[in-house]
Design a protein around this motif. Structure first.
Motif, PDB file in Angstrom:
ATOM      1  N   SER B 145       0.811  -1.217   0.000  1.00 19.60           N
ATOM      2  CA  SER B 145       0.000   0.000   0.000  1.00 19.60           C
ATOM      3  C   SER B 145       0.844   1.267   0.000  1.00 19.60           C
ATOM      4  O   SER B 145       1.599   1.534   0.932  1.00 19.60           O
ATOM      5  CB  SER B 145      -0.908   0.018   1.228  1.00 19.60           C
ATOM      6  OG  SER B 145      -1.463   1.302   1.358  1.00 19.60           O
ATOM      7  N   VAL B 146       0.724   2.049  -1.058  1.00 22.24           N
ATOM      8  CA  VAL B 146       1.484   3.291  -1.154  1.00 22.24           C
ATOM      9  C   VAL B 146       0.929   4.310  -0.152  1.00 22.24           C
ATOM     10  O   VAL B 146       1.649   5.179   0.317  1.00 22.24           O
ATOM     11  CB  VAL B 146       1.449   3.828  -2.602  1.00 22.24           C
ATOM     12  CG1 VAL B 146       0.050   4.277  -2.982  1.00 22.24           C
ATOM     13  CG2 VAL B 146       2.441   4.960  -2.779  1.00 22.24           C
ATOM     14  N   ILE B 147      -0.340   4.148   0.200  1.00 20.28           N
ATOM     15  CA  ILE B 147      -0.925   5.057   1.196  1.00 20.28           C
ATOM     16  C   ILE B 147      -0.264   4.829   2.551  1.00 20.28           C
ATOM     17  O   ILE B 147       0.214   5.767   3.199  1.00 20.28           O
ATOM     18  CB  ILE B 147      -2.453   4.819   1.300  1.00 20.28           C
ATOM     19  CG1 ILE B 147      -3.122   5.076  -0.050  1.00 20.28           C
ATOM     20  CG2 ILE B 147      -3.063   5.696   2.385  1.00 20.28           C
ATOM     21  CD1 ILE B 147      -4.576   4.658  -0.090  1.00 20.28           C
ATOM     22  N   ASN B 148      -0.212   3.550   2.955  1.00 19.38           N
ATOM     23  CA  ASN B 148       0.429   3.226   4.239  1.00 19.38           C
ATOM     24  C   ASN B 148       1.894   3.622   4.228  1.00 19.38           C
ATOM     25  O   ASN B 148       2.415   4.126   5.218  1.00 19.38           O
ATOM     26  CB  ASN B 148       0.292   1.725   4.510  1.00 19.38           C
ATOM     27  CG  ASN B 148      -1.132   1.361   4.895  1.00 19.38           C
ATOM     28  OD1 ASN B 148      -1.953   2.258   5.126  1.00 19.38           O
ATOM     29  ND2 ASN B 148      -1.426   0.087   4.933  1.00 19.38           N
ATOM     30  N   TRP B 149       2.532   3.366   3.103  1.00 21.66           N
ATOM     31  CA  TRP B 149       3.953   3.677   2.999  1.00 21.66           C
ATOM     32  C   TRP B 149       4.171   5.178   3.223  1.00 21.66           C
ATOM     33  O   TRP B 149       5.053   5.594   3.970  1.00 21.66           O
ATOM     34  CB  TRP B 149       4.448   3.267   1.610  1.00 21.66           C
ATOM     35  CG  TRP B 149       5.933   3.378   1.475  1.00 21.66           C
ATOM     36  CD1 TRP B 149       6.864   2.420   1.785  1.00 21.66           C
ATOM     37  CD2 TRP B 149       6.649   4.524   1.020  1.00 21.66           C
ATOM     38  NE1 TRP B 149       8.123   2.901   1.543  1.00 21.66           N
ATOM     39  CE2 TRP B 149       8.019   4.192   1.073  1.00 21.66           C
ATOM     40  CE3 TRP B 149       6.268   5.790   0.568  1.00 21.66           C
ATOM     41  CZ2 TRP B 149       9.014   5.088   0.683  1.00 21.66           C
ATOM     42  CZ3 TRP B 149       7.256   6.670   0.195  1.00 21.66           C
ATOM     43  CH2 TRP B 149       8.617   6.325   0.240  1.00 21.66           C
ATOM     44  N   THR B 150       3.309   5.996   2.594  1.00 17.84           N
ATOM     45  CA  THR B 150       3.425   7.446   2.740  1.00 17.84           C
ATOM     46  C   THR B 150       3.144   7.867   4.180  1.00 17.84           C
ATOM     47  O   THR B 150       3.874   8.671   4.759  1.00 17.84           O
ATOM     48  CB  THR B 150       2.427   8.148   1.795  1.00 17.84           C
ATOM     49  OG1 THR B 150       2.589   7.612   0.491  1.00 17.84           O
ATOM     50  CG2 THR B 150       2.656   9.648   1.764  1.00 17.84           C
ATOM     51  N   LEU B 151       2.074   7.297   4.750  1.00 11.15           N
ATOM     52  CA  LEU B 151       1.720   7.642   6.132  1.00 11.15           C
ATOM     53  C   LEU B 151       2.864   7.307   7.084  1.00 11.15           C
ATOM     54  O   LEU B 151       3.144   8.041   8.022  1.00 11.15           O
ATOM     55  CB  LEU B 151       0.447   6.903   6.546  1.00 11.15           C
ATOM     56  CG  LEU B 151      -0.846   7.397   5.901  1.00 11.15           C
ATOM     57  CD1 LEU B 151      -2.021   6.531   6.317  1.00 11.15           C
ATOM     58  CD2 LEU B 151      -1.111   8.854   6.262  1.00 11.15           C
ATOM     59  N   GLN B 152       3.554   6.184   6.792  1.00 10.12           N
ATOM     60  CA  GLN B 152       4.675   5.803   7.658  1.00 10.12           C
ATOM     61  C   GLN B 152       5.847   6.761   7.457  1.00 10.12           C
ATOM     62  O   GLN B 152       6.496   7.174   8.409  1.00 10.12           O
ATOM     63  CB  GLN B 152       5.103   4.363   7.356  1.00 10.12           C
ATOM     64  CG  GLN B 152       6.129   3.852   8.349  1.00 10.12           C
ATOM     65  CD  GLN B 152       6.639   2.467   7.978  1.00 10.12           C
ATOM     66  OE1 GLN B 152       5.925   1.681   7.364  1.00 10.12           O
ATOM     67  NE2 GLN B 152       7.881   2.182   8.326  1.00 10.12           N
ATOM     68  N   ILE B 157       1.846   6.830  11.037  1.00 11.03           N
ATOM     69  CA  ILE B 157       1.639   5.469  11.561  1.00 11.03           C
ATOM     70  C   ILE B 157       2.990   4.769  11.651  1.00 11.03           C
ATOM     71  O   ILE B 157       3.933   5.111  10.923  1.00 11.03           O
ATOM     72  CB  ILE B 157       0.693   4.638  10.655  1.00 11.03           C
ATOM     73  CG1 ILE B 157       1.210   4.629   9.216  1.00 11.03           C
ATOM     74  CG2 ILE B 157      -0.726   5.158  10.725  1.00 11.03           C
ATOM     75  CD1 ILE B 157       0.482   3.643   8.316  1.00 11.03           C
ATOM     76  N   GLY B 158       3.081   3.816  12.536  1.00 12.01           N
ATOM     77  CA  GLY B 158       4.302   3.032  12.676  1.00 12.01           C
ATOM     78  C   GLY B 158       4.246   1.802  11.796  1.00 12.01           C
ATOM     79  O   GLY B 158       3.184   1.467  11.265  1.00 12.01           O
ATOM     80  N   PRO B 159       5.380   1.098  11.627  1.00  8.83           N
ATOM     81  CA  PRO B 159       5.404  -0.094  10.758  1.00  8.83           C
ATOM     82  C   PRO B 159       4.550  -1.224  11.316  1.00  8.83           C
ATOM     83  O   PRO B 159       4.136  -2.106  10.575  1.00  8.83           O
ATOM     84  CB  PRO B 159       6.886  -0.489  10.730  1.00  8.83           C
ATOM     85  CG  PRO B 159       7.521   0.223  11.867  1.00  8.83           C
ATOM     86  CD  PRO B 159       6.687   1.421  12.196  1.00  8.83           C
TER      87      PRO B 159
END
Lengths: 341, 307
Positions: B145-152, B157-159
């Motif tokens: 997920s590029v969204i999660n990757w960006t948020l991290q 958000i944490g890993p």
């Protein structure tokens, strides 16, 4: 009420100079007509005063205060648009009340003020109607009512009569003048119709290509035009312009009469006219002809009252004359008026 | 004599297309045939299936009355899907309308690159739904997920706490709403843009002069004037969304645990994939009376609001 003034206003749209250095200072309570052909920048100037456009250079003053950076609502100006700009989904009452509501006027006061404005314009019976159910004249009055209800310091009118038919326009003109006298609000009125400007304006500002050519009372701009543009823009038919002795002579068709019609004691300037066409218009006759002289022929017109019944034959030559004091002189190069001592 | 008669007869055929009585029906015929063949017949067939026990095992058209409807109403999956349909429709419509209005206001102004932005805005609408949704599927993927990757990357958000966009019930619902709104908002933008440019400039100028600020202009002047056209867009969008299943089917297939099923996807699953055609037809027809009422009501409002 307040004084309005524009100082060296310029507005460029890219390469086009819509308004090119206008200084205009209506007096308090004055009705000033901005007259000019379409595209001369008169509406743009009005919109700059209203705050709908920002000038490229120059200042707008309302009540001695520079208002360039103030939004329209802080300027205390009201405007009536060419197509009136009524809110189509609101009743007449709500249309007139709208500017009061935006100012946060208390509800109890709104009703009274709207009624005051409507009574003045004779539209109290239309309150429940929607704009689409109104005639052109009624719409124009509602727009005027909406403009006046909050007692603006300046009233701006952008050709408000141009959407009315000819008959209604005449009566609306009279009403408008009467009405403005009564409320005494400084008014700037944009029009391309010289009859409106002459009939309504305390003073007329004639504009062309973004510049004010002349500001003056209707008599001044008509009888003593500042240049050849003003001379030919006003009057139907326009002023005759004849080149003579390095100057341009200008005289109104109604002053250009057969020699025998003039008083013999008057100092006359005489021309020989070859008549090309005669028009009978009921109250007057218009004669078109050619002055034959050195070089090229000059076309001129003469306006005769119809009680002057002498018959004229097209193709014949007649002696016409104008009183010397009715002749304006313009510089051949610049077109500006020359005042002879 | 005979020649003249012949000529008259020839003329009758030669000018047959000039006659209104002939040309009119001729021109409308393809549309009528199309609607009859591809809409009316299947619709009546579905009506009939819904009151029959027809399935792909027993190919018999036995009349069972309203049994199919009673069955589906008693099923909790159906009730969930019905509720989901409303959440999905209302959520995505509201989102699409807000996005559309904002973007339309933006596109009314002149700025460098406006032409490119206009094309980009229309893209979600023009791209085939499968293609666009596949893109979103990757963006919502549990691992990539590029969204999660960006948020991290920006430390929101944490890993360890990556949201499973399509794996958690409420997140999955939000995801399908967002993707459907993304598909719908170009249409809303175009409609708003058309409405906004139709508002006379004198009216807008008058509102500015009369002292109305941005919000008052928007809600008391512009929106009421463009309301009829916006209502049409809303009507189309709503009916379209109520009956649509493509985003749900492509993104979640109704999962996790049926939490994102809408009536369309459920009907497809029951009627086509499981072969219970009678019940599938009943599910897909369930909202028809309500939609019909909604459409008629909206059209009435429209007629009254005409200005």
């Amino acid at each position: 009420m307040a004084r309005v003034e524009t100082r060296a206003i310029k507005k460029y749209f890219g390469e086009v100079r819509a308004v090119d250095g206008v200084d205009l200072a209506p007096k308090d309570g004055e009705f000033i007509a901005l007259l000019g052909p379409s595209g001369c920048g008169k509406t743009t100037l009005l919109r700059i005063i209203a705050g709908l456009e920002t000038p490229t250079f120059g200042e707008v003053l309302i009540g001695e205060r520079v208002v360039n950076d103030l939004p329209p609502r802080a300027r205390g100006v009201a405007m009536v648009f060419q197509t009136y700009g009524l809110y189509p989904h609101m009743s007449v009452f709500d249309n007139i009340a709208f500017p009061l509501k935006t100012q946060g006027v208390r509800r109890e006061l709104v009703r009274g003020k709207v009624q005051w404005a409507a009574r003045m314009l004779g539209i109290e019976t239309l309150f429940q109607r929607k704009p689409r159910e109104l005639s052109g004249g009624e719409r124009q009055r509602v727009a005027l009512g909406r403009a006046l209800v909050r007692e603006p310091s300046v009233l701006l009118l952008d050709e408000p009569l141009s959407n009315l038919d000819a008959k209604l326009r005449a009566s609306a003109r009279e009403e408008l003048k009467h009405f403005q006298r009564r409320v005494g609000t400084t008014t700037i009125y944009v029009t391309h119709d010289q009859v409106e400007a002459m009939g309504l304006g305390d003073r007329i500002a004639v504009m062309e290509q973004g510049k004010v050519r002349q500001v003056g009372t209707p008599e001044e701009v008509y009888d003593q035009p500042a240049d050849t543009f003003v001379a030919t823009f006003l009057g139907t038919p326009p002023m005759n312009l004849v080149e003579r002795a390095g100057e341009i002579l200008g005289f109104r068709p109604e002053n250009f009469l057969p020699t025998e019609f003039h008083d013999v004691q008057d100092n006359l300037v005489e021309f020989c006219l070859r008549l090309t066409r005669a028009e009978y218009l009921g109250s007057e006759r218009i004669l078109y002809g050619v002055l034959e002289g050195r070089g090229s022929d000059v076309r001129v017109a003469a306006k005769l009252p119809s009680n002057f019944t002498k018959p004229f034959q097209e193709g014949n030559r007649y002696l016409f004359a104008v009183r010397a004091k009715d002749v304006s002189c313009f510089d051949k190069g610049s077109g500006r008026r020359i005042s002879h001592p | 004599m005979e020649f003249a008669l012949k000529q008259a007869r020839a003329a009758r055929f030669r000018y047959v297309l000039d006659r209104r009585q002939t040309l009119g029906p001729l021109l409308i015929a393809p549309a009528i045939l199309y609607v009859a063949g591809l809409v009316a017949i299947p619709f009546f067939l579905a009506l009939y299936y819904s009151v029959s026990g027809f399935d792909i095992v027993h190919l018999r058209l036995s009349f069972v009355g309203v049994r199919n409807f009673v069955d589906i109403v008693q099923s909790s999956i159906f009730r969930q899907a019905l509720a989901n349909t409303f959440v999905f429709t209302i959520g995505s419509q509201v989102l699409a309308m807000i996005l559309g209005k904002t973007l339309a206001l933006l596109l009314l102004r002149d700025f460098p690159g406006k032409a490119i932005v206009r094309v980009l805005v229309l893209l979600p609408w023009a791209v085939p739904v499968a293609l666009g949704t596949m893109g979103w599927k990757w963006m919502f993927d549990s691992l990539y997920s590029v969204i999660n990757w960006t948020l991290q990357a920006i430390h929101i958000i944490g890993p360890e706490s990556w949201p499973q966009w399509l794996g958690e019930e409420s997140l999955a619902m939000i995801s399908i709403i967002v993707v459907h709104a993304w598909r719908m908002f170009p249409f809303a933008t175009v409609i708003f843009l058309a409405g906004l440019t139709a508002v006379p400039s004198d009216v807008l100028d008058a509102a500015v002069i009369d002292g109305a600020g941005f919000w008052r202009r928007t809600f008391q002047v512009i929106l009421p004037i463009i309301a009829p056209i916006v209502l049409v867009a809303l009507l189309f969008g709503t009916v379209f969304t109520f009956t649509d299943m493509s985003v749900v089917y492509l993104l979640t297939r109704g999962g996790p645990t049926n939490s994102t099923h809408v009536l369309g996807s459920l009907a497809f699953q029951v009627g086509v994939l499981s072969g219970d055609i009678g019940r599938g037809a009943a599910i897909s027809l369930f909202l028809f009376p309500m939609l019909l009422v909604a459409v008629v009501a909206l059209l009435r409002v429209l007629r009254r609001r005409e200005i």
